[in-house]
Design a protein around this motif. Structure first.
Motif, PDB file in Angstrom:
ATOM      1  N   LEU A 109       0.806  -1.217  -0.100  1.00  0.00           N
ATOM      2  CA  LEU A 109       0.065   0.049  -0.017  1.00  0.00           C
ATOM      3  C   LEU A 109       1.005   1.082   0.026  1.00  0.00           C
ATOM      4  O   LEU A 109       0.410   2.189  -0.731  1.00  0.00           O
ATOM      5  N   LEU A 110       2.020   1.248   0.821  1.00  0.00           N
ATOM      6  CA  LEU A 110       2.886   2.318   0.846  1.00  0.00           C
ATOM      7  C   LEU A 110       3.559   2.363  -0.441  1.00  0.00           C
ATOM      8  O   LEU A 110       3.754   3.958  -0.879  1.00  0.00           O
ATOM      9  N   ARG A 111       3.888   1.577  -1.387  1.00  0.00           N
ATOM     10  CA  ARG A 111       4.587   1.617  -2.353  1.00  0.00           C
ATOM     11  C   ARG A 111       3.612   2.202  -3.350  1.00  0.00           C
ATOM     12  O   ARG A 111       3.892   3.145  -4.365  1.00  0.00           O
ATOM     13  N   ASP A 112       2.129   1.949  -3.342  1.00  0.00           N
ATOM     14  CA  ASP A 112       1.188   2.396  -4.250  1.00  0.00           C
ATOM     15  C   ASP A 112       0.938   3.701  -3.832  1.00  0.00           C
ATOM     16  O   ASP A 112       0.963   4.497  -5.136  1.00  0.00           O
ATOM     17  N   ILE A 113       0.960   4.195  -2.870  1.00  0.00           N
ATOM     18  CA  ILE A 113       0.812   5.731  -2.636  1.00  0.00           C
ATOM     19  C   ILE A 113       1.974   6.469  -3.186  1.00  0.00           C
ATOM     20  O   ILE A 113       1.926   7.537  -3.639  1.00  0.00           O
ATOM     21  N   GLN A 114       3.367   5.953  -2.829  1.00  0.00           N
ATOM     22  CA  GLN A 114       4.338   6.458  -3.323  1.00  0.00           C
ATOM     23  C   GLN A 114       4.566   6.904  -4.762  1.00  0.00           C
ATOM     24  O   GLN A 114       4.801   7.742  -5.224  1.00  0.00           O
ATOM     25  N   GLN A 115       4.088   5.711  -5.548  1.00  0.00           N
ATOM     26  CA  GLN A 115       4.022   6.118  -7.145  1.00  0.00           C
ATOM     27  C   GLN A 115       2.985   6.956  -7.348  1.00  0.00           C
ATOM     28  O   GLN A 115       3.336   7.671  -8.222  1.00  0.00           O
ATOM     29  N   ALA A 116       2.025   7.065  -6.927  1.00  0.00           N
ATOM     30  CA  ALA A 116       0.803   7.701  -7.076  1.00  0.00           C
ATOM     31  C   ALA A 116       1.295   9.100  -6.919  1.00  0.00           C
ATOM     32  O   ALA A 116       1.072  10.220  -7.297  1.00  0.00           O
ATOM     33  N   LEU A 117       2.139   9.409  -5.634  1.00  0.00           N
ATOM     34  CA  LEU A 117       2.688  10.958  -5.377  1.00  0.00           C
ATOM     35  C   LEU A 117       3.343  11.294  -6.198  1.00  0.00           C
ATOM     36  O   LEU A 117       3.597  12.503  -6.584  1.00  0.00           O
ATOM     37  N   ALA A 118       4.197  10.578  -6.905  1.00  0.00           N
ATOM     38  CA  ALA A 118       5.363  10.749  -8.016  1.00  0.00           C
ATOM     39  C   ALA A 118       4.470  11.224  -9.173  1.00  0.00           C
ATOM     40  O   ALA A 118       5.201  11.874  -9.996  1.00  0.00           O
ATOM     41  N   SER A 119       3.465  10.761  -9.271  1.00  0.00           N
ATOM     42  CA  SER A 119       2.704  11.185 -10.553  1.00  0.00           C
ATOM     43  C   SER A 119       2.192  12.484 -10.826  1.00  0.00           C
ATOM     44  O   SER A 119       1.673  12.885 -11.704  1.00  0.00           O
ATOM     45  N   ILE A 120       2.118  13.091  -9.558  1.00  0.00           N
ATOM     46  CA  ILE A 120       1.295  14.474  -9.634  1.00  0.00           C
ATOM     47  C   ILE A 120       2.374  15.404  -9.718  1.00  0.00           C
ATOM     48  O   ILE A 120       3.294  15.639  -9.646  1.00  0.00           O
TER      49      ILE A 120
END
Ligand SMILES: *Cc1c(COP(=O)(O)O)cnc(C)c1O
Length: 381
Positions: A370-381
């Motif tokens: 879950l943390l990895r998923d959030i990290q990659q989504a943050l990187a996309s904004i």
């Protein structure tokens, strides 16, 4: 029921349950029937028509009463049906004080539907005891609390509100976000507990339902009358699914809470994030009260993005494990944008949700994923 002295975990599995007397089936049978044979007119075995009563529903109601430590429970076809039925205990001219950060559907029912039938509502910040007290009028009959609130996770001090309300004003608590495992409002003096069992109690995003749990027998009789008179009842299959899900509530809530705390702490450190709302964080204004009245802090987190709506929308569209969907409380992680999705009904009010806000329902997957998923989504904004 309230005479059951077992711990929560045992009550969640056995509370109010017994093997089917005619077959010995350990799990409650799905009594998929609308009607029941009578030996003579009016002579039956306690069941006559399934709007009035159904054995699978009885079993679910017994379990819900045991879980909340209440004497009585009634199940409905949805959380909204439970709320609507409860409000029919009141009469035109009666006044209700309600949180200004309630579930969007509750706001819509109160403001757009029930107000047309003469019920009066005042919306206040329920984390502010003085604001609630200041809103009391001679015709105030009910204080409606949702705690933690949806989506801002504000905390009301249930004991302080019930003390203030005294005997003349009833207190209802929508306990959906906390679940009966994390918080038991009846023990804190509340008169009615309401659930959308669609969420944590069912826990698997496969059934919609609602419930009211209470101790007062006269109110129970009236609500039972209304349950049959109005007819917003769950079907036997829905009752079975809810029962089946409810038995694992405690282990699911432990994991939801552990995962959410770790994710909330992580988000607090991110530069893209302006604010994290999670009652388990020391920075949360309701943290001390939450610590006092809750066993743990649950799986719901809201985030405000510094870059506003654009960042919020991009983030909500970029997660891969967190699914972009309404609802909450299932084993799988969900993400949503309340202003556009669940809370659009409050957009014309003075407590509309910030377009920069995203809400997470943290599931019980592995927290590292879950943390990895959030990290990659943050990187996309
Ligand atoms: C979802 C929800 C409701 C409404 O329940 P339904 O089962 O969707 O009708 C009420 N209160 C809260 C806090 C909710 O999250």
């Amino acid at each position: 029921m309230s005479s059951d002295n077992n711990q929560f975990e045992t009550r969640a599995i056995h509370g109010g349950q017994q093997p089917d007397p005619s077959t010995g089936a350990v799990m409650p049978p799905i009594y998929q029937t609308s009607t029941y044979i009578q030996a003579e007119p009016g002579e039956h075995k306690g069941y006559e028509y399934s709007r009035t009563d159904n054995p699978t529903r009885t079993m679910l109601q017994n379990l819900l009463a045991a879980m909340e430590g209440g004497d009585f429970a009634l199940s409905y076809s949805s959380g909204m049906a439970a709320i609507d039925t409860l409000m029919r205990l009141f009469n035109p001219g009666d006044h209700t004080i309600v949180g200004n950060d309630v579930y969007g559907g509750t706001y819509r029912l109160f403001d757009k539907v029930l107000s047309r039938y003469g019920l009066e509502f005042t919306f206040v910040d329920i984390s502010d005891l003085q604001a609630i007290e200041a809103a009391i009028r001679p015709n105030t009959k009910l204080i409606w609390l949702e705690t933690p609130t949806n989506p801002l996770l504000s905390i009301a001090d249930i004991q302080a509100v019930t003390d203030m309300a005294g005997d003349n004003i009833k207190v209802a608590v929508d306990n959906t976000f906390a679940s009966p495992y994390l918080q038991q409002p009846l023990a804190l003096g509340a008169d009615y507990v309401i659930h959308s069992t669609t969420k944590y109690i069912g826990g698997h995003s496969d059934v919609v339902g609602g419930a009211i749990i209470l101790n007062d027998e006269a109110d129970y009789e009236q609500l039972k009358f209304l349950q049959n008179a109005i007819g917003a009842v769950p079907g036997p299959m829905d009752c079975f699914l809810t029962l089946r899900g409810a038995k694992t509530l405690h282990i699911r809530m432990d994991r939801h809470s552990q995962n959410a705390l770790q994710i909330a702490r992580f988000l607090e450190d991110q530069t893209a994030v302006e604010r994290v709302y999670y009652p388990g964080l020391e920075s949360h204004p309701g943290h001390e009260i939450a610590k006092k009245q809750m066993r743990d802090y649950g799986g719901m987190i809201s985030i405000i993005f510094k870059d506003g709506e654009k960042a919020a929308r991009k983030f909500a569209s970029s997660t891969k494990i967190f699914a972009l969907a309404e609802s909450l409380g299932g084993v799988e992680s969900l993400i949503e944008h309340p202003r556009i999705m669940t809370h659009a009904s409050t957009n014309d009010s003075d407590f509309s949700i910030s377009p920069a806000l995203v809400r997470l329902s943290v599931g019980i997957e592995h927290v590292d994923d879950l943390l990895r998923d959030i990290q990659q989504a943050l990187a996309s904004i």
